[in-house]
Design a protein around this motif. Structure first.
Motif, PDB file in Angstrom:
ATOM      1  N   LEU A   1       5.797   1.659  25.553  1.00 45.91           N
ATOM      2  CA  LEU A   1       5.406   1.261  26.120  1.00 45.91           C
ATOM      3  C   LEU A   1       4.979   1.688  27.455  1.00 45.91           C
ATOM      4  CD1 LEU A   1       9.470   1.508  28.653  1.00 45.91           C
ATOM      5  CD2 LEU A   1       7.754  -0.207  28.829  1.00 45.91           C
ATOM      6  N   PHE A   2       4.876   3.596  26.839  1.00 46.16           N
ATOM      7  CA  PHE A   2       3.336   4.138  26.824  1.00 46.16           C
ATOM      8  C   PHE A   2       1.951   3.773  26.650  1.00 46.16           C
ATOM      9  CE2 PHE A   2       0.945   8.233  26.930  1.00 46.16           C
ATOM     10  CZ  PHE A   2       0.339   8.928  27.764  1.00 46.16           C
ATOM     11  N   ALA A   3       1.761   3.224  25.579  1.00 47.04           N
ATOM     12  CA  ALA A   3       0.721   2.729  25.105  1.00 47.04           C
ATOM     13  C   ALA A   3       0.527   1.215  25.238  1.00 47.04           C
ATOM     14  CB  ALA A   3       1.291   2.561  23.549  1.00 47.04           C
ATOM     15  N   GLY A   4       1.732   0.308  25.536  1.00 47.23           N
ATOM     16  CA  GLY A   4       1.532  -0.702  25.977  1.00 47.23           C
ATOM     17  C   GLY A   4       0.658  -0.937  27.544  1.00 47.23           C
ATOM     18  N   PHE A   5       1.198   0.252  28.102  1.00 47.95           N
ATOM     19  CA  PHE A   5       0.901   0.838  30.266  1.00 47.95           C
ATOM     20  C   PHE A   5       0.311   1.141  30.102  1.00 47.95           C
ATOM     21  CE2 PHE A   5       1.986   1.043  34.343  1.00 47.95           C
ATOM     22  CZ  PHE A   5       2.907   0.116  34.717  1.00 47.95           C
ATOM     23  N   ARG A   6      -0.228   1.871  29.515  1.00 48.69           N
ATOM     24  CA  ARG A   6      -1.712   3.017  29.596  1.00 48.69           C
ATOM     25  C   ARG A   6      -2.477   2.217  29.320  1.00 48.69           C
ATOM     26  NH1 ARG A   6      -1.241   8.320  30.949  1.00 48.69           N
ATOM     27  NH2 ARG A   6       0.180   8.556  32.733  1.00 48.69           N
ATOM     28  N   ARG A   7      -2.773   1.733  27.768  1.00 55.35           N
ATOM     29  CA  ARG A   7      -3.943   1.224  27.050  1.00 55.35           C
ATOM     30  C   ARG A   7      -4.672   2.313  27.070  1.00 55.35           C
ATOM     31  NH1 ARG A   7      -3.807  -4.746  29.305  1.00 55.35           N
ATOM     32  NH2 ARG A   7      -5.279  -4.870  29.436  1.00 55.35           N
ATOM     33  N   GLY A   8      -5.978   1.750  26.931  1.00 57.72           N
ATOM     34  CA  GLY A   8      -7.275   3.235  26.414  1.00 57.72           C
ATOM     35  C   GLY A   8      -7.132   4.130  25.725  1.00 57.72           C
ATOM     36  N   ARG A   9      -7.696   5.332  25.560  1.00 56.03           N
ATOM     37  CA  ARG A   9      -7.661   6.127  24.107  1.00 56.03           C
ATOM     38  C   ARG A   9      -5.863   6.245  24.018  1.00 56.03           C
ATOM     39  NH1 ARG A   9     -10.506  10.647  25.893  1.00 56.03           N
ATOM     40  NH2 ARG A   9     -11.943   9.434  27.123  1.00 56.03           N
ATOM     41  N   TRP A  10      -5.110   6.629  24.389  1.00 52.02           N
ATOM     42  CA  TRP A  10      -3.610   6.901  24.382  1.00 52.02           C
ATOM     43  C   TRP A  10      -3.086   5.527  23.935  1.00 52.02           C
ATOM     44  CZ3 TRP A  10      -1.534  10.841  23.514  1.00 52.02           C
ATOM     45  CH2 TRP A  10      -2.039  12.210  25.091  1.00 52.02           C
ATOM     46  N   ASP A  11      -3.362   4.767  24.345  1.00 51.83           N
ATOM     47  CA  ASP A  11      -2.847   3.018  23.482  1.00 51.83           C
ATOM     48  C   ASP A  11      -4.107   3.608  22.417  1.00 51.83           C
ATOM     49  OD1 ASP A  11      -1.561   0.875  22.402  1.00 51.83           O
ATOM     50  OD2 ASP A  11      -2.956   0.045  23.314  1.00 51.83           O
ATOM     51  N   THR A  12      -4.871   3.398  21.610  1.00 51.32           N
ATOM     52  CA  THR A  12      -5.313   3.354  20.365  1.00 51.32           C
ATOM     53  C   THR A  12      -5.224   4.839  19.463  1.00 51.32           C
ATOM     54  OG1 THR A  12      -7.591   3.024  21.479  1.00 51.32           O
ATOM     55  CG2 THR A  12      -8.187   3.080  19.660  1.00 51.32           C
ATOM     56  N   VAL A  13      -4.884   6.201  19.655  1.00 48.78           N
ATOM     57  CA  VAL A  13      -4.583   6.683  19.173  1.00 48.78           C
ATOM     58  C   VAL A  13      -3.223   6.537  18.872  1.00 48.78           C
ATOM     59  CG1 VAL A  13      -4.002   9.109  18.975  1.00 48.78           C
ATOM     60  CG2 VAL A  13      -5.846   8.237  20.375  1.00 48.78           C
ATOM     61  N   LEU A  14      -2.502   6.315  19.519  1.00 51.72           N
ATOM     62  CA  LEU A  14      -0.765   6.014  19.461  1.00 51.72           C
ATOM     63  C   LEU A  14      -0.813   4.831  18.204  1.00 51.72           C
ATOM     64  CD1 LEU A  14       0.807   6.659  22.667  1.00 51.72           C
ATOM     65  CD2 LEU A  14       1.209   7.786  20.424  1.00 51.72           C
ATOM     66  N   MET A  15      -1.047   3.783  18.044  1.00 53.52           N
ATOM     67  CA  MET A  15      -0.692   2.717  17.413  1.00 53.52           C
ATOM     68  C   MET A  15      -1.356   2.507  15.888  1.00 53.52           C
ATOM     69  SD  MET A  15       1.199   0.367  18.888  1.00 53.52           S
ATOM     70  CE  MET A  15       1.516   1.128  20.090  1.00 53.52           C
ATOM     71  N   ARG A  16      -3.091   3.607  15.777  1.00 51.23           N
ATOM     72  CA  ARG A  16      -3.521   4.215  14.261  1.00 51.23           C
ATOM     73  C   ARG A  16      -2.121   5.111  14.233  1.00 51.23           C
ATOM     74  NH1 ARG A  16      -8.908   2.816  14.061  1.00 51.23           N
ATOM     75  NH2 ARG A  16      -8.384   0.952  14.322  1.00 51.23           N
ATOM     76  N   ILE A  17      -1.850   6.085  14.575  1.00 48.99           N
ATOM     77  CA  ILE A  17      -0.610   6.543  14.049  1.00 48.99           C
ATOM     78  C   ILE A  17       0.536   5.551  13.895  1.00 48.99           C
ATOM     79  CG2 ILE A  17       1.088   8.482  14.303  1.00 48.99           C
ATOM     80  CD1 ILE A  17      -0.715   9.153  16.756  1.00 48.99           C
ATOM     81  N   THR A  18       0.646   5.167  14.818  1.00 43.31           N
ATOM     82  CA  THR A  18       2.261   3.982  14.139  1.00 43.31           C
ATOM     83  C   THR A  18       1.791   3.050  12.923  1.00 43.31           C
ATOM     84  OG1 THR A  18       2.270   3.594  16.468  1.00 43.31           O
ATOM     85  CG2 THR A  18       3.664   2.192  15.072  1.00 43.31           C
TER      86      THR A  18
END
Lengths: 335, 300
Positions: B115-132
């Motif tokens: 939810l956080f990654a999809g809603f915020r998008r941007g840099r947080w999204d990239t970092v979180l999805m890389r980790i995922t």
């Protein structure tokens, strides 16, 4: 083509980072094992009458990195050893490098996994086409249910059931090893026959475990393609039912190729159960044995090789898809 | 100001009553779904109350090792003469408790991060999805095996915690893509246009429309966790501290020789059947939930 090269470079960079992370994890796991296996080994050698210096050197050779020096120094040594494919010495097979042990085990994982996956892929897509065409009939129902059930059951349950049937209740298949020792390894009929006989149960398990996923994926892919305009056009032109395999299957199969490479990688992880159950000496059994024998150098190596196989399969899946599906390629040219 | 509040309250209550009505109707229409729910509830009952029906430790009958199935011992006895069915029932608590813990952690972490990654998008999204993605690439079972050399997974809670911490990747990816598609829909745009807070939008608008999806992932996570831990114990790399299905499988195959002599077969089959039955129950229940939460699928 430059886009393709850039894509490849990106994948390779990410793969290298992953391998770096995995090696780091195994390095620190080995370092933090309670009871420090290296110290224990060292003590034992000194007890057996080795001089402290000789024991120290022997331990360094055994574990592939010097247990002295700062943690950082040890880490650098371990990594530079890895770059030369030197993973240290195995404890259980003395005098042989970990990489040699691993590569000789790898073929017993790669060949059965490949055979089983391709078998399930071929059967699965053919059945998937039938399940899609006959989706409102009884045959389609039966195929879809068989797919869901086999897809839901874990591999080791399948392997145990097959083993119980074919080695215990109705013992027609051998239950361990790669071939009977009475045959001399080489290119002779007896040895090859025995190889095939021993590989039957592992391959059959890989095939059954994969089949469910293929039939479900192919069914939904075919159903999507059947709704496309070009099928309607073909039907209006008066084409017979026989065209389904030529026109529909070819288009529906494209997205499945990505999953094929991915599932090859996944099976490397799952091979652990099947190799343990059928006592088949591949990478998975090697990992288990190294853990029960506390052979940490071999453990780190086996874990690394299994992960590397999965990373390579992922990269291959992505690149392969780019090559076979022109739509992905053209999309890339625009971007 | 009081009248509308009461009206809203009544509305909610009616909605809830209608919901349970709908659940009952969906279950009643297909007997397979009812069977699935009954199986799942039966396993829950067995996990919670099962051990109460048997003495602890279980009685041994040393004159009756590897007895064949009979009325007295429905699945025969094990290498110590203990009733196999009793072992399956008492072993279910460990398996089910840790599976539920795993599923809760997996879903809470996965949903939160997605939810956080999809809603915020941007840099947080990239970092979180890389980790995922990295979590998804590292093969779970080999990693667990390697970790088993430093962790002992002593209790069901520890086991559930580790499996949950390793398992959220898939859910996070799926929730993120759901969020990405939902946030462009009209009702979310409207909520944002009204100046509603992010917590309100996520909690009141996004989460409810994703509830079926999350519930389904929860059930799937339960099955995955059961497979993973039974498998880990079966491989024999963990110390056998408690009785559970994986330990039974291990002892049947590597101790009792169930792969070569038929004597230990019932001992092998009992936990296998339990796993198969639980899977079947969850698959059927997922099918029912799909229709409960997705009114469009209902054939009225």
């Amino acid at each position: 083509m430059t886009a393709f090269a850039r894509r490849l470079a990106g994948h390779l960079a990410r793969g290298l980072v992953m391998i770096l992370i995995v090696t780091t994890v195994s390095f620190f796991v080995i370092r933090s094992v309670p009871g420090d296996p290296m110290a224990a080994r060292y003590e034992k050698m000194v007890e057996q009458g080795m001089s402290p210096e000789a024991a120290q050197r022997a331990v360094e050779v055994l574990f592939g990195f010097a247990p002295t020096g700062s943690l950082w120094q040890q880490y650098v040594d371990y990594m530079s050893g890895l770059a030369r494919l030197d993973l240290g010495q195995s404890l259980t097979v003395p005098g042989v490098g970990v990489s040699t042990v691993l590569f000789s085990a790898a073929k017993w994982t790669i060949l059965p996994v490949l055979a089983g996956t391709l078998l399930s892929f071929l059967i699965g897509i053919v059945m998937g086409v039938y399940a899609a065409i006959k989706r409102s009939g009884k045959l389609g129902d039966i195929l879809a249910i068989s797919g869901s059930l086999l897809h839901g059951v874990p591999q080791y349950v399948l392997a145990l059931l097959l083993g119980a049937v074919f080695t215990t209740l109705w013992p027609i298949l051998p239950q361990g090893g790669t071939a009977d020792i009475m045959f001399e390894p080489g290119f002779n009929a007896g040895y090859i026959g025995s190889l095939v006989e021993h590989a039957t149960l592992p391959v059959l398990t890989y095939a059954l475990a994969g089949y469910g996923g293929w039939i479900l994926a192919m069914k939904s892919s075919v159903v999507t393609v059947l709704g496309d305009d070009f099928i309607l056009a073909a039907e209006l032109r008066g084409l017979k039912r026989g065209f389904i395999f030529r026109y529909v299957a070819r288009n529906a199969i494209l997205p499945l190729f990505t999953i094929l490479a991915l599932s090859l990688g996944m099976l490397f992880g799952g091979a652990i159960f099947i190799e343990r159950i059928f006592n088949y000496p591949g990478l998975g059994l090697m990992l288990i044995d190294s853990i029960t024998n506390r052979d940490y150098a071999l453990m780190g190596g086996a874990f690394l090789l299994i992960t590397a196989a999965i990373i390579v399969a992922n990269i291959a899946a992505d690149l392969f898809y780019t090559v076979i599906d022109p739509r992905v390629r053209s999309g890339e040219g625009v971007a | 100001m009081t009248a509308p509040t009461i009206a809203v309250g009544n509305g909610r209550a009616t909605l809830r009553r209608n919901f349970w009505h709908g659940v009952w109707r969906v279950l009643k229409r297909k007997p397979s779904r009812m069977a699935g729910m009954v199986i799942v509830l039966g396993f829950a009952f067995m996990g919670i109350f099962g051990p109460l029906f048997y003495p602890d430790p279980l009685p041994r009958d040393t004159a009756n090792l590897y007895a064949a199935p009979s009325w007295e011992h429905l699945f025969g006895t094990d290498f110590e003469g203990t009733d196999v069915l009793a072992l399956v029932v008492t072993g279910s608590s460990y398996v089910l408790l840790s599976a539920v813990i795993t599923a809760v952690i997996t879903v809470v972490l996965g949903t939160g991060i997605g939810l956080f990654a999809g809603f915020r998008r941007g840099r947080w999204d990239t970092v979180l999805m890389r980790i995922t993605d990295m979590k998804l690439t590292i093969p779970g079972l080999p990693l667990l095996l390697v970790l088993s050399t430093i962790w002992k997974f002593g209790s069901a809670i520890e086991m559930g915690l580790v499996l949950g911490l390793l398992g959220w990747g898939g859910v996070a990816r799926a929730v993120r893509s759901q969020t990405l598609s939902l946030r462009e829909r009209g009702f979310i745009e409207a909520a944002r246009g009204l100046g509603l807070s992010t917590t309100h939008i996520i909690g009141r608008e996004l989460l409810p429309s994703m509830a079926p999806f999350i519930a389904m992932n929860m059930l799937i996570a339960v099955t995955g966790a059961v497979y993973a831990q039974v498998g880990l114990f079966f491989l024999g790399v963990l110390p056998f501290e408690a009785n559970n299905w994986g330990v039974m499988l291990n002892l049947a195959v590597f101790g009792g020789g169930a792969m070569s002599s038929p004597a230990a077969l019932p001992y092998l089959m009992a936990p296998l059947l339990a796993i198969l039955l639980l899977t079947l129950g969850i698959v059927l229940a997922v099918d029912a939930m799909d229709e409960i939460f997705n009114p469009r699928l209902r054939e009225e």
